[in-house]
Design a protein around this motif. Structure first.
Motif, PDB file in Angstrom:
ATOM      1  N   GLN A  37       0.837  -1.196   0.000  1.00 42.94           N
ATOM      2  CA  GLN A  37       0.000   0.000   0.000  1.00 42.94           C
ATOM      3  C   GLN A  37       0.871   1.245   0.000  1.00 42.94           C
ATOM      4  O   GLN A  37       1.516   1.570   1.002  1.00 42.94           O
ATOM      5  CB  GLN A  37      -0.957   0.017   1.187  1.00 42.94           C
ATOM      6  N   GLN A  41      -2.981   5.475  -1.455  1.00 45.21           N
ATOM      7  CA  GLN A  41      -3.532   4.508  -2.418  1.00 45.21           C
ATOM      8  C   GLN A  41      -4.168   3.339  -1.679  1.00 45.21           C
ATOM      9  O   GLN A  41      -3.957   3.142  -0.483  1.00 45.21           O
ATOM     10  CB  GLN A  41      -2.422   3.975  -3.328  1.00 45.21           C
ATOM     11  N   GLY A  42      -4.937   2.536  -2.422  1.00 43.81           N
ATOM     12  CA  GLY A  42      -5.436   1.305  -1.847  1.00 43.81           C
ATOM     13  C   GLY A  42      -4.366   0.224  -1.913  1.00 43.81           C
ATOM     14  O   GLY A  42      -3.399   0.332  -2.670  1.00 43.81           O
ATOM     15  N   PRO A  43      -4.507  -0.840  -1.118  1.00 40.77           N
ATOM     16  CA  PRO A  43      -3.550  -1.940  -1.182  1.00 40.77           C
ATOM     17  C   PRO A  43      -3.542  -2.592  -2.561  1.00 40.77           C
ATOM     18  O   PRO A  43      -4.577  -2.670  -3.228  1.00 40.77           O
ATOM     19  CB  PRO A  43      -4.077  -2.921  -0.127  1.00 40.77           C
TER      20      PRO A  43
END
Lengths: 115, 111
Positions: A37, A41-43
């Motif tokens: 991640q 941001q998203g993972p």
């Protein structure tokens, strides 16, 4: 009971150093996942194990990244010759089994900073 | 184009407000959908699964529109404790392995 644990929680590495990140999944969980991640941001998926078998490593960004789970429990994510773009939080998750009905439980992550 | 897209926000709402988030996904073959919640500097936690018929859990309602490939989350009567980032998540191959996350939508609930 105990959740997923990860160590170290924070790691600062100089560019070019190798690092090893550890994940202890929930006891008895068959599936183990690594995600990266970046800030804001998203993972993003890196790799997936079912017991000791690495069934999907399509998300590993380069051959500098290597993951293992030799005895089907603890897993280690190793990054060789770290680069600044490797700076991120590395999240480990485990689930009781495979299949979308099995919730993935995430660990607290290891925050890696490469200077 | 990212596989799962969300408006990053932030959504700033007063306590008690109703707020809705949408996300879109690109893989029409995807079968499983979820909303995760992530507090600042914490790990993601499953909020709820999203079913074709829609589902509700207390103040939270999730809906799926397969034709338009979007997923929604509605939060009613917002609480201060709802402040977090909400991640739209898709399992693209239904095999139970990788999850594909959107970038997250940040919600700030103000008193």
């Amino acid at each position: 009971g105990a959740g997923v644990s990860q160590s170290p929680r924070y790691k600062v590495a100089k560019r070019g150093q190798d690092v090893a990140l550890r994940c202890d999944p929930i006891s008895g969980h068959v599936s183990l996942f690594w995600y990266q991640q970046a800030l804001g941001q998203g993972p993003e998926f890196l790799t997936y194990f079912q017991n000791e078998a690495q069934l999907d490593k399509s998300g590993l960004p380069s051959d500098r990244f290597f993951a293992e789970r030799p005895e089907g429990s603890v897993s280690t994510l190793k990054i060789q010759r770290t680069q600044q773009e490797d700076s991120a939080v590395y999240l480990c998750a485990s689930s009781l089994s495979t299949g979308p009905t099995y919730e993935q439980y995430f660990g607290p992550g290891t925050r890696l900073t490469v200077t | 184009r990212k596989e799962v897209e969300q408006d990053p926000g932030p959504f700033n709402v007063p306590e008690g407000a109703t707020v809705a988030f949408n996300c879109t996904y690109s893989n029409s073959a995807s079968q499983s959908f979820f909303w995760y919640r992530q507090d600042c500097r914490k790990e993601p936690k499953l909020l709820m699964s999203v079913y074709s018929s829609g589902n509700e859990d207390g103040r939270f309602t999730a809906q799926l529109n397969r034709a338009s490939q979007y997923i929604s989350l509605l939060i009613r009567d917002s609480k201060l404790s709802d402040s977090a980032t909400y991640l739209c998540v898709v399992n693209p191959n239904n095999a139970g392995n990788m999850l594909t996350f959107g970038g997250g939508t940040r919600l700030m609930v103000k008193p």
